[in-house]
Scaffold this active site. Sequence first.
Site, PDB file in Angstrom:
ATOM      1  CG  ASP A  61    -132.194 -12.007  16.832  1.00 49.26           C
ATOM      2  OD1 ASP A  61    -130.825 -11.664  17.738  1.00 49.26           O
ATOM      3  OD2 ASP A  61    -132.407 -13.226  16.082  1.00 49.26           O
TER       4      ASP A  61
ATOM      5  CD  GLU B 242    -106.605   8.781  -4.788  1.00 49.10           C
ATOM      6  OE1 GLU B 242    -106.598   8.379  -5.754  1.00 49.10           O
ATOM      7  OE2 GLU B 242    -105.981   9.828  -4.117  1.00 49.10           O
TER       8      GLU B 242
ATOM      9  CD  GLU C  33    -108.671   2.667  -8.600  1.00 49.24           C
ATOM     10  OE1 GLU C  33    -107.840   3.162  -8.383  1.00 49.24           O
ATOM     11  OE2 GLU C  33    -107.827   0.791  -7.860  1.00 49.24           O
TER      12      GLU C  33
ATOM     13  CD  GLU D 299    -107.862   3.395 -11.955  1.00 47.84           C
ATOM     14  OE1 GLU D 299    -106.843   2.995 -11.961  1.00 47.84           O
ATOM     15  OE2 GLU D 299    -107.520   4.910 -11.099  1.00 47.84           O
TER      16      GLU D 299
ATOM     17  CD  GLU E 225    -109.420   6.632  -8.460  1.00 45.05           C
ATOM     18  OE1 GLU E 225    -108.714   6.259  -8.631  1.00 45.05           O
ATOM     19  OE2 GLU E 225    -108.926   8.153  -8.309  1.00 45.05           O
TER      20      GLU E 225
ATOM     21  CG  HIS F  22    -104.846   4.728  -3.459  1.00 44.23           C
ATOM     22  ND1 HIS F  22    -104.271   5.196  -4.452  1.00 44.23           N
ATOM     23  CD2 HIS F  22    -104.808   3.497  -3.776  1.00 44.23           C
ATOM     24  CE1 HIS F  22    -103.729   4.442  -5.224  1.00 44.23           C
ATOM     25  NE2 HIS F  22    -103.761   2.756  -4.291  1.00 44.23           N
TER      26      HIS F  22
ATOM     27  NE  ARG G 210     -99.224   8.829  -9.136  1.00 44.31           N
ATOM     28  CZ  ARG G 210     -99.990   9.618  -8.594  1.00 44.31           C
ATOM     29  NH1 ARG G 210    -101.233   9.218  -7.821  1.00 44.31           N
ATOM     30  NH2 ARG G 210    -100.795  10.337  -9.271  1.00 44.31           N
TER      31      ARG G 210
ATOM     32  CD  GLU H  12    -102.232   9.076  -2.939  1.00 42.70           C
ATOM     33  OE1 GLU H  12    -102.849   7.527  -3.891  1.00 42.70           O
ATOM     34  OE2 GLU H  12    -101.681   9.172  -3.372  1.00 42.70           O
TER      35      GLU H  12
ATOM     36  NE  ARG I  47     -99.710   4.628  -3.970  1.00 42.41           N
ATOM     37  CZ  ARG I  47    -100.299   4.612  -5.528  1.00 42.41           C
ATOM     38  NH1 ARG I  47    -101.068   5.626  -5.292  1.00 42.41           N
ATOM     39  NH2 ARG I  47    -100.386   3.778  -5.895  1.00 42.41           N
TER      40      ARG I  47
END
Length: 443
Positions: free
Chosen positions: A53, A131, A133, A188, A195, A244, A315, A332, A334
């Site tokens: 359903d 990645e 977490e 982490e 992570e 990430h 970063r 990457e 983030r």
Amino acid sequence: MGKYTKQDIIRLVEEEDVEFIRLQFTDMFGTLKNVAITKSQLGKALDNQCMFDGSSIEGFVRIEESDMYLYPDLDTFAIFPWRPQQGKVARIFCDIYRPGGTPFEGDPRYVLKKTLGEAQKLGYRFDVGPECEFFLFHTDENGMPTTLSHERAGYFDLGPVDLGENARRDIVLALEEMGFEVEASHHEVAPAQHEIDFHYDEGLATADNIMTFKLAVKTVAKRFGLFASFMPKPKYGINGSGMHINMSVAKDGKNIFNDPSDALGLSREAYYFIGGLMKHMRGIAAITNPLVNSYKRLVPGFEAPFYIAWSATNRSPLIRIPSSQGEAKRIELRSPDPAANPYLVIAVCLAAGLDGIKNQIEPPEPVTANVFDMHKDEKMAHKISTLPMNLSEAIEELKRDAFICEVLGEHISQKYIKAKKAEWDAYRESITEWEISNYLYKI
């Protein structure tokens, strides 16, 4: 060629003493659902005759058009290692189809498959490495989750300081038993935060793997009396959890993002892909960061990106180019968090990047300095904008980005926007503990 045939699965179920098979799929928010069958019904399921359903699933269909069919993806068959060794439990991810045999446009897996198909027409394979977490919290005397933890461990700490080490180890072992190639696992930055990174794969397989990963983490954590939370920002004053997304595009077996002659090792296609991501970044925020709570992670001071910029040297920006060279060259992103629907996240990221490649969208110059330390005038000079400040702003940006709405399709984009607007309105009307503690005694 596929990994499994119908006969292979029937044989494996018999040989491995599997008694239950979970036919799994997700709603538009990425919540895992399933219809469980016994092995006596396996033949019927493998012939795409298992009906459910759809009106009861968030974002699917109205009650007057509720019949939906599950079409198992045979290559996703896997046995759960945490279930009994006698009368085992297996799962198969399914695509959702309408009674007439057409794919259901409200199925997030269909949206990703459609987008991957468009890339395939250009000769592209899209590879993704997440990645992921999460937090491991205590439960109360009734088994309900809390945000409490006794540990005070930080980045890369180990036992006995890292009190979640044993649970994390068993999670990794369970994942490997299901065929994952786990590349690394660690504590982490925040207390009780962890992570686990697994090897990149083709986009659809990665989305399926993220859903399997979250189920495994929660299931194994429960065995240790812990609750695994993928909430982006469960506690004030500490880092939130991200997901990430590392991305690369291959053609004829070669990573087209790689160019050794470039100063940063990036090809023109890689620059255009970055340009497309940045162009649509505000429009896809409601997908990559889908909760009211998501935007409490995206604030300066907690390592989460907030400014729409890119860099190969630090970063702080939204998009980072890791130092890996050759076939490992990748982009990457983030900003995504683990509350997001991985099928939709990967679909909109790929579509935005392809838009950049097709239309040769040049990104701005990379940022070498820490964006968080930049003066306002410096940010303006670099044309650095920000992600939406909250879910309401993100919804409006999604509505304005016709390209991303088209990627999602009319069905999902309309229902998703409506549901998220209702979520924001409910939050806006609620009275929080912060308001009580700050205003009640003053007024």
